[in-house]
Design an enzyme around this catalytic site. Structure first.
Site, PDB file in Angstrom:
ATOM      1  CG  ASP A 118     -26.763  11.157   1.174  1.00  0.00           C
ATOM      2  OD1 ASP A 118     -25.733  11.717   1.618  1.00  0.00           O
ATOM      3  OD2 ASP A 118     -27.864  11.737   1.098  1.00  0.00           O
ATOM      4  CG  HIS A 175     -16.250  10.904   3.430  1.00  0.00           C
ATOM      5  ND1 HIS A 175     -17.521  10.802   2.912  1.00  0.00           N
ATOM      6  CD2 HIS A 175     -16.064  12.228   3.698  1.00  0.00           C
ATOM      7  CE1 HIS A 175     -18.071  12.007   2.855  1.00  0.00           C
ATOM      8  NE2 HIS A 175     -17.208  12.878   3.341  1.00  0.00           N
ATOM      9  CG  ASN A 201     -19.740  15.768  -3.826  1.00  0.00           C
ATOM     10  OD1 ASN A 201     -19.773  14.588  -4.143  1.00  0.00           O
ATOM     11  ND2 ASN A 201     -20.744  16.332  -3.157  1.00  0.00           N
ATOM     12  CD  GLU A 252     -39.371   0.460 -11.186  1.00  0.00           C
ATOM     13  OE1 GLU A 252     -39.873   0.843 -10.123  1.00  0.00           O
ATOM     14  OE2 GLU A 252     -39.963   0.531 -12.283  1.00  0.00           O
TER      15      GLU A 252
HETATM   16  C1  FPP Z   1     -22.168  11.299   0.587  1.00  0.00           C
HETATM   17  O1  FPP Z   1     -22.308  11.388   1.985  1.00  0.00           O
HETATM   18  C2  FPP Z   1     -20.897  10.669   0.264  1.00  0.00           C
HETATM   19  C3  FPP Z   1     -19.919  11.192  -0.523  1.00  0.00           C
HETATM   20  C4  FPP Z   1     -20.039  12.517  -1.164  1.00  0.00           C
HETATM   21  C5  FPP Z   1     -18.637  10.497  -0.725  1.00  0.00           C
HETATM   22  C6  FPP Z   1     -18.751   9.054  -1.094  1.00  0.00           C
HETATM   23  C7  FPP Z   1     -17.406   8.443  -0.999  1.00  0.00           C
HETATM   24  C8  FPP Z   1     -17.132   7.216  -0.495  1.00  0.00           C
HETATM   25  C9  FPP Z   1     -18.175   6.304  -0.019  1.00  0.00           C
HETATM   26  C10 FPP Z   1     -15.718   6.758  -0.397  1.00  0.00           C
HETATM   27  C11 FPP Z   1     -15.048   6.421  -1.684  1.00  0.00           C
HETATM   28  C12 FPP Z   1     -15.639   5.232  -2.377  1.00  0.00           C
HETATM   29  C13 FPP Z   1     -15.064   4.594  -3.437  1.00  0.00           C
HETATM   30  C14 FPP Z   1     -15.777   3.448  -4.051  1.00  0.00           C
HETATM   31  C15 FPP Z   1     -13.743   4.942  -3.991  1.00  0.00           C
HETATM   32  P1  FPP Z   1     -22.346  12.817   2.685  1.00  0.00           P
HETATM   33  O2  FPP Z   1     -20.955  13.198   3.041  1.00  0.00           O
HETATM   34  O3  FPP Z   1     -23.050  13.794   1.809  1.00  0.00           O
HETATM   35  O4  FPP Z   1     -23.176  12.504   3.966  1.00  0.00           O
HETATM   36  P2  FPP Z   1     -24.160  13.505   4.757  1.00  0.00           P
HETATM   37  O5  FPP Z   1     -25.279  13.875   3.808  1.00  0.00           O
HETATM   38  O6  FPP Z   1     -24.638  12.691   5.906  1.00  0.00           O
HETATM   39  O7  FPP Z   1     -23.336  14.691   5.174  1.00  0.00           O
END
Ligand code: FPP
Length: 250
Positions: free
Chosen positions: A21, A38, A69, A212
């Site tokens: 996150d 991202h 999402n 945990e």
């Molecule tokens: C949450 O941060 C993150 C996501 C919903 C996307 C996660 C994706 C990646 C790390 C890239 C792809 C990875 C792989 C291994 C293929 P957020 O956008 O909710 O952050 P925020 O809460 O600060 O807005």
């Protein structure tokens, strides 16, 4: 599943799950679009696969894209799915060299066809690899997984009842468990969440019953091997009782 000892006298979690996150906030802090967060998040994920594998973790579940999402802007959704495709295409050499097995958790049916195809290919190509297993939770929701598992378990129970070949009656914990997305994978020992939120956000609801938790204040793109080290150290100091007591009462 009891945690393993890495020879330095500390417990290494066998299965680590990560709620990655803070990508959006990381980008905002720098005046960048969310997509930049991202992209950086993907780089961190690649680093963490190596860091976890080097430390002897056997299973690493990464929460890449949840069933919720899809509510995000269309451009952000397609950017994240594009990163997934990039990961699956470009990381295969790394997977081969390090014998990393790629797996998927989540609802395959709801994914765009090209992404589903790349996931299938990566899972198939790496299925005999004996190194760490990386589970990409993609179009994943804990509730959705449980509902799909219960429906499959009910189908099996009804078939058994028709043929009277097996046990009758309702589903049990064991039957539901057997129909989860990856029933052979042990439950997570440690679930890490970055960016300081104290929420489970529908991640590994069934499997994480006795996990945990470790919450890190840092945004995911800022995460390093030292942060993983700290999380594993913290885990090693916990006393896990799984609902029991430390010493049997007399
Ligand atoms: C949450 O941060 C993150 C996501 C919903 C996307 C996660 C994706 C990646 C790390 C890239 C792809 C990875 C792989 C291994 C293929 P957020 O956008 O909710 O952050 P925020 O809460 O600060 O807005």
């Amino acid at each position: 599943m009891s945690p393993e000892n890495d020879g330095t006298n500390r417990n290494i979690p066998v299965h680590v799950g990560i709620i990655m996150d803070g990508n959006g906030r990381w980008a905002k802090q720098r005046g960048l679009p969310r997509t930049a967060g991202h992209l950086e998040g993907l780089k961190t994920a690649k680093r963490m696969v190596k860091e976890a594998s080097d430390r002897g973790v056997k299973y690493l579940s990464l929460y890449v894209f949840s069933t919720e999402n899809w509510k995000r802007a269309a451009e952000e959704v397609s950017f994240i799915l594009g990163l997934v495709k990039q990961y699956l295409l470009k990381e295969m050499d790394f997977s081969r060299e390090n014998k990393i097995r790629v797996r998927h958790a989540g609802n395959m049916a709801g994914l765009p066809r090209d992404i589903a195809e790349e996931i299938r290919k990566a899972c198939e190509e790496t299925k005999d690899f004996t190194g760490m297993q990386v589970i990409l939770a993609l179009n994943y929701g804990g509730r959705d997984e449980i509902v799909r598992a219960v429906n499959r378990a009910l189908d099996a129970v009804n078939k058994n009842a028709e043929s009277s070949a097996g046990p009758r009656g309702g589903v049990t914990e064991e039957t539901v468990r057997n129909f989860l997305d990856n029933p052979d994978i042990p439950d997570p020992d440690l679930v890490i969440r970055t960016a300081g939120e104290f929420r489970v956000s529908n991640f590994l609801l069934w499997e994480g019953a006795y996990a945990e938790y470790y919450i890190s204040p840092k945004f995911w793109p800022d995460w390093t091997g030292d942060d993983l080290e700290e999380a594993i150290d913290s885990y090693g100091k916990r006393e896990r009782r799984f609902g029991g007591v430390k010493e049997a009462r007399t």
